[in-house]
Design a protein around this motif. Structure first.
Motif, PDB file in Angstrom:
ATOM      1  N   CYS A 164       0.600  -0.900  -0.235  1.00 45.60           N
ATOM      2  CA  CYS A 164      -0.318   0.112  -0.354  1.00 45.60           C
ATOM      3  C   CYS A 164       1.077   0.857  -0.265  1.00 45.60           C
ATOM      4  O   CYS A 164       0.326   1.837  -0.285  1.00 45.60           O
ATOM      5  CB  CYS A 164      -0.850  -0.142   0.632  1.00 45.60           C
ATOM      6  SG  CYS A 164      -2.072  -1.428   1.246  1.00 45.60           S
ATOM      7  N   GLU A 204       0.869   4.374  -2.613  1.00 42.08           N
ATOM      8  CA  GLU A 204       0.973   5.251  -1.993  1.00 42.08           C
ATOM      9  C   GLU A 204       1.653   6.458  -2.940  1.00 42.08           C
ATOM     10  O   GLU A 204       1.917   7.423  -3.083  1.00 42.08           O
ATOM     11  CB  GLU A 204       0.917   6.093  -0.968  1.00 42.08           C
ATOM     12  CG  GLU A 204       0.495   7.569  -0.725  1.00 42.08           C
ATOM     13  CD  GLU A 204       1.189   7.297   1.349  1.00 42.08           C
ATOM     14  OE1 GLU A 204      -0.337   8.338   1.515  1.00 42.08           O
ATOM     15  OE2 GLU A 204       1.455   6.981   1.894  1.00 42.08           O
ATOM     16  N   GLU A 205       3.482   6.111  -2.612  1.00 42.77           N
ATOM     17  CA  GLU A 205       4.163   6.847  -3.080  1.00 42.77           C
ATOM     18  C   GLU A 205       4.408   6.816  -4.502  1.00 42.77           C
ATOM     19  O   GLU A 205       4.234   7.673  -5.719  1.00 42.77           O
ATOM     20  CB  GLU A 205       5.852   5.813  -3.004  1.00 42.77           C
ATOM     21  CG  GLU A 205       5.916   5.844  -1.642  1.00 42.77           C
ATOM     22  CD  GLU A 205       7.035   5.799  -1.093  1.00 42.77           C
ATOM     23  OE1 GLU A 205       8.242   5.800  -1.745  1.00 42.77           O
ATOM     24  OE2 GLU A 205       7.021   5.076  -0.160  1.00 42.77           O
ATOM     25  N   ALA A 255      -3.707   2.248  -1.929  1.00 42.03           N
ATOM     26  CA  ALA A 255      -2.566   3.419  -2.335  1.00 42.03           C
ATOM     27  C   ALA A 255      -2.534   3.799  -0.898  1.00 42.03           C
ATOM     28  O   ALA A 255      -2.169   5.567  -0.993  1.00 42.03           O
ATOM     29  CB  ALA A 255      -3.122   4.174  -3.500  1.00 42.03           C
ATOM     30  N   VAL A 256      -2.997   3.839  -0.256  1.00 42.83           N
ATOM     31  CA  VAL A 256      -3.237   4.470   1.756  1.00 42.83           C
ATOM     32  C   VAL A 256      -2.740   2.920   2.531  1.00 42.83           C
ATOM     33  O   VAL A 256      -4.065   1.727   2.427  1.00 42.83           O
ATOM     34  CB  VAL A 256      -4.925   4.750   1.539  1.00 42.83           C
ATOM     35  CG1 VAL A 256      -4.731   5.140   2.946  1.00 42.83           C
ATOM     36  CG2 VAL A 256      -5.187   6.382   0.473  1.00 42.83           C
ATOM     37  N   ALA A 287       5.464  10.912   2.105  1.00 47.53           N
ATOM     38  CA  ALA A 287       4.674   9.208   1.754  1.00 47.53           C
ATOM     39  C   ALA A 287       5.893   8.358   2.076  1.00 47.53           C
ATOM     40  O   ALA A 287       5.651   7.556   2.485  1.00 47.53           O
ATOM     41  CB  ALA A 287       4.714   9.455   0.172  1.00 47.53           C
ATOM     42  N   ASN A 305       4.787   8.560   5.707  1.00 48.29           N
ATOM     43  CA  ASN A 305       4.064   7.529   6.264  1.00 48.29           C
ATOM     44  C   ASN A 305       4.246   5.928   5.934  1.00 48.29           C
ATOM     45  O   ASN A 305       3.718   5.595   6.823  1.00 48.29           O
ATOM     46  CB  ASN A 305       3.202   7.776   5.182  1.00 48.29           C
ATOM     47  CG  ASN A 305       2.907   9.244   5.292  1.00 48.29           C
ATOM     48  OD1 ASN A 305       2.562   9.755   6.566  1.00 48.29           O
ATOM     49  ND2 ASN A 305       2.157   9.970   4.164  1.00 48.29           N
TER      50      ASN A 305
END
Length: 481
Positions: A188, A192-193, A272-273, A448, A451
């Motif tokens: 994930c 996101e990146e 993507a999260v 990112a 995170n």
């Protein structure tokens, strides 16, 4: 009759004198697990990101992510490492059964039939004995009196080994649960990146289009256009490595759930999260940690087994007493079961190897092995506390870093917008806008990555806390037939 009475009396006396040699296990007072500092709150418990509430079973459910929940259940049921650990546990439990059976009476049944001619001279006869059909049947029952508790210590050691294997299975469950969460988060986070990289490319492409228009209108140079194109190409270059990282995480999830790479979880491919927690992580205290972590329990059970083996070695200094009873019939096949062919015997066997330096050396070996197990037990306890404190510290610091990076990204976004407006109005040189765009791209990428690091820190902390095995499903067995 008098001899039989004496024999019975001696037997009863021996049974009444039964004892168990060797030390009985208890956690040493000086063991690290009993230190007051190991039982209290963690040094990192003051962070607002954690609480001293008990860690719940199935910690991954704190993310409220159905996809992660499903992957964890699949892995805990089908992971190959767990199948190995479950097989080792089954073997250890079978050894316990064997050790306990050693203290039960042994029954042997035998029988044979043959056509044979015996030697006449063996019976002091000078003429041949004609061939006959011969038979032998018998029943023997023997029982070893556990005079000094050797068999009890053997069974005690085997039981401790089985409990250590159970702890080993639970430890493997903790590891698998952490690996699944880490791989899921990695997939994930890579998504996101990738999204951040895509937005950066779009930003750079818009900047390139503006630069080309301004240059065509005579307000820029060919160098400005070249620099803008270089930034677009540089931004695109990060995508391939992120795609490869996401694919690696998907393949890792497939292997963890007992599947080939081609059957990776497609539901994760578009994530993507990274999953986020909506509450502080419950960590409990040191006492709860040491009760929960399977490696601490495994080290304790290993020490228990080593202590029992001191008694096994000590028992070799004492005699072994075995009681036996046998009945049978031997003779011509036609006479089997007749009084003339029947036989019986009852008695006892005392065997004793006179103690020498070898037996006492084996006791010293067992003592040294127990000392080593205690040292390992202390090391496991100290390592559990170290891992947890380290994970707490890293999590707290990375959370602070994440907040700082978020603030920096927000400021960079404001600065980039201001720089672009000034450049388009002809009130700022191109390099100022270029630098602002580059700074925003770097800030987005750094946030990112942060995170991702925070989410990974959470998994490391959960791993250090040692939960996740309490309500695990049974491991699926695969037939070999």
């Amino acid at each position: 009759m008098k001899r039989l009475a004496l024999f019975a009396a001696a037997g009863l006396l021996a049974l009444g004198a039964c004892t168990t040699v060797g030390p009985n296990y208890k956690v040493p007072e000086a063991a690290a697990v009993k230190a007051p500092a190991a039982q209290g709150p963690f040094l990192g418990a003051g962070s607002r990101a954690v609480s001293q509430d008990p860690l719940p079973p199935g910690w991954w459910r704190l993310y409220h992510d159905p996809t992660l929940d499903a992957l964890e259940q699949q892995a805990l049921a089908a992971n190959t490492d767990l199948r190995v650990a479950a097989a080792n546990l089954a073997r250890a439990q079978a050894v316990v059964g064997e050790a306990r059976a050693a203290g039960e009476p042994t029954v042997n049944v035998s029988g044979s039939v043959e056509r044979a001619r015996e030697s006449g001279e063996s019976f002091l006869l000078f003429e041949p004995i004609p061939p006959e059909n011969l038979a032998d049947v018998g029943l023997k029952v023997s029982y070893t009196i556990d005079l000094v508790g050797r068999l009890r210590r053997v069974a005690e050691a085997a039981q401790a080994d089985a409990e250590a294997s159970q702890a080993g299975l639970d430890l493997a469950r903790v590891s698998v649960a952490g690996e699944v969460a880490a791989a899921y988060i990695d997939a994930c986070a890579a998504g996101e990146e990738l999204a951040v990289a895509g937005r950066t490319v779009e930003l750079q492409a818009r900047n390139l289009a503006v630069t080309e228009r301004l240059t065509a209108a005579g307000r820029g140079t060919a160098l400005d256009v070249t620099r803008a194109r270089a930034l677009v190409a540089q931004s695109r270059s990060s995508a391939p490595s992120l795609i490869a990282r996401r694919q690696a995480a998907l393949f890792r999830l497939a292997a963890l759930t007992g599947k080939p790479p081609a059957e990776f979880p497609t539901a994760v491919a578009d994530c993507a999260v990274p999953p986020k927690l909506d509450r502080p992580i419950p960590i409990g205290d040191g006492a709860a940690l040491l009760r929960r972590r399977p490696d601490v329990r495994q080290a304790d059970r290993t020490l228990t087994g080593a202590t029992a083996r001191i008694g096994v070695a000590t028992a070799a200094l004492y005699p072994t007493v075995t009681l036996g009873l046998g009945v049978g019939s031997t003779g011509l096949l036609a006479d089997i079961g007749q009084p003339a062919a029947n036989r019986w015997n009852a008695g006892s066997l005392i065997s004793w190897t006179f103690p020498t330096g070898g037996e006492r050396a084996r006791i010293r070996q067992a003592d040294a092995a127990a000392d080593a197990s205690l040292a390992k037990f202390d090391g496991v306890v100290l390592n559990a506390l170290r891992e947890t404190e380290t994970a707490l510290s890293a999590y707290a610091q990375d959370l602070q870093r994440n907040a700082d990076l978020r603030a920096a990204r927000d400021e960079a976004a404001v600065a980039e917008g201001q720089a672009q407006r000034l450049y388009r109005a002809g009130r700022s040189p191109y390099l100022t806008g270029l630098d602002a765009t580059r700074t925003l791209a770097q800030a987005d990428a750094a946030l990112a990555a942060s995170n991702s690091q925070v989410a990974a820190d959470q998994v490391k902390l959960f791993l250090a806390l040692g939960g996740g095995w309490e309500q695990a499903p049974p491991v699926t067995t695969v037939s070999r037939r």
